[in-house]
Design an enzyme around this catalytic site. Structure first.
Site, PDB file in Angstrom:
ATOM      1  NE  ARG A 140      38.031 -11.909-104.456  1.00 54.80           N
ATOM      2  CZ  ARG A 140      38.313 -12.095-103.157  1.00 54.80           C
ATOM      3  NH1 ARG A 140      37.965 -13.220-102.556  1.00 54.80           N
ATOM      4  NH2 ARG A 140      38.915 -11.145-102.467  1.00 54.80           N
ATOM      5  CB  CYS A 161      15.806 -11.554-121.180  1.00 60.45           C
ATOM      6  SG  CYS A 161      14.250 -10.937-121.857  1.00 60.45           S
ATOM      7  NE  ARG A 185      14.119  -8.270-118.198  1.00 62.62           N
ATOM      8  CZ  ARG A 185      12.960  -8.538-118.781  1.00 62.62           C
ATOM      9  NH1 ARG A 185      11.998  -9.136-118.100  1.00 62.62           N
ATOM     10  NH2 ARG A 185      12.753  -8.213-120.051  1.00 62.62           N
ATOM     11  CB  SER A 186      12.169 -12.651-117.816  1.00 64.14           C
ATOM     12  OG  SER A 186      11.060 -13.199-118.490  1.00 64.14           O
ATOM     13  CG  ASP A 188       9.417 -18.455-124.234  1.00 61.97           C
ATOM     14  OD1 ASP A 188       9.096 -19.605-123.878  1.00 61.97           O
ATOM     15  OD2 ASP A 188       8.929 -17.893-125.234  1.00 61.97           O
ATOM     16  CG  HIS A 226       8.076 -17.222-118.479  1.00 63.27           C
ATOM     17  ND1 HIS A 226       9.029 -16.342-118.011  1.00 63.27           N
ATOM     18  CD2 HIS A 226       7.971 -16.980-119.807  1.00 63.27           C
ATOM     19  CE1 HIS A 226       9.473 -15.595-119.005  1.00 63.27           C
ATOM     20  NE2 HIS A 226       8.840 -15.967-120.122  1.00 63.27           N
ATOM     21  CE1 TYR A 228       4.691 -15.080-121.981  1.00 65.05           C
ATOM     22  CE2 TYR A 228       6.557 -16.164-123.042  1.00 65.05           C
ATOM     23  CZ  TYR A 228       6.010 -15.078-122.379  1.00 65.05           C
ATOM     24  OH  TYR A 228       6.798 -13.983-122.097  1.00 65.05           O
ATOM     25  CB  ALA A 285       4.829 -13.721-125.471  1.00 67.43           C
TER      26      ALA A 285
END
Length: 286
Positions: A140, A161, A185-186, A188, A226, A228, A285
């Protein structure tokens, strides 16, 4: 409507109706203005690849071939060289993130800083992962992490990302399945959501093939999802579109137990994919 299309529309609606505005945003548009966005946190999706559920929308065309080539650049070539990405794979979109004056880990002049493939090479991540799975498939501790604070301090560059992938093995009857969890984490949502997901499905398939296992489930967690502020018109258009009547799936056309490093981008085939057109245009972006 595919599961991916349903999730896509639900996420767009949730962001547009319930999302909050970014503050102190880092990204910029090409004209230098701040790229603000509306976002939600804690997005999660589950796809059972073994049942034909793949994380790719039919509501617009997705550039899957270039996306998969990026996986090879990071995890096979294990480099941050923009020259390798361009000359070997004819992929150019990473040029916007070039870090001037920072050579690549293979000696080439142009790089994205000590990120992605450079971190994979630095820690010998793929060989270690494959060795762990070979020694004990049910352990694991099968984690790929690209989040390297030492590398961030060493050079400038876009912080990863999609930064963590975890793998687990399940036996169901006589079959052995490889599951994967991607943490990002982020993201588009309109531009990169399905690109990133399918990239890591491809990586999951490559590792499964290496051992002769079947692909199982793909779990996708995004901390900040997100849209934009220059994409709201495209978001409304996507909500209006009716999905294509197809069930796209990614196929890896190599024999079981093909070595991870012997697999090539052209071994992948996206079948039964007929997305809605025309393609939408996006100003990225950076």
């Amino acid at each position: 409507m595919t599961k991916a299309d349903t999730i896509f529309k639900e996420n767009i609606t949730k962001i547009m109706e319930e999302g909050v505005w970014s503050e102190q945003a880092r990204p910029k548009y090409k004209d230098g203005t701040t790229a603000n966005s509306k976002y939600i946190t804690g997005s999660f999706a589950e796809y059972d690849l073994s049942k034909g559920e793949f994380p790719i929308t039919t509501l617009r065309p997705i550039a899957i071939k270039s996306a998969i080539k990026e996986v090879f650049w990071i995890y096979q070539d294990q480099t941050n060289s923009l020259d390798v990405l361009e000359d070997k794979y004819n992929v150019h979109y990473w040029n916007d993130w070039e870090v001037e004056g920072v050579p690549a880990n293979n000696g080439d002049k142009r790089s994205i800083g000590q990120r992605y493939g450079a971190v994979v090479k630095k820690h010998d991540i793929i060989n270690r992962l494959l060795a762990q799975l070979e020694a004990n498939p049910w352990n694991r501790r099968n984690v790929i992490s690209l989040w390297d604070y030492e590398a961030f301090e060493e050079t400038a560059g876009l912080q990863p990302c999609a930064f963590q992938t975890m793998f687990d093995v399940r036996r169901v009857g006589e079959d052995v399945y490889l599951d994967a969890t991607l943490t990002q984490r982020s993201n588009d949502m309109l531009v990169a959501h399905h690109i990133n997901a399918m990239q890591y499905v491809a990586l999951q398939m490559m590792i499964a093939k290496h051992f002769g296992w079947k692909v199982g489930k793909f779990f996708y967690f995004i901390n900040n999802l997100h849209i934009y502020d220059n994409q709201f018109e495209q978001a409304e258009e996507l909500l209006k579109r009716q999905p294509s009547d197809c069930q796209p799936r990614l196929v890896l056309n190599v024999p079981d137990e093909t070595n991870f490093f012997d697999i090539k981008p052209e071994d992948f085939e996206l079948v039964d994919y007929d997305p809605v057109k025309p393609q939408l245009k996006f100003d990225l972006a950076i």
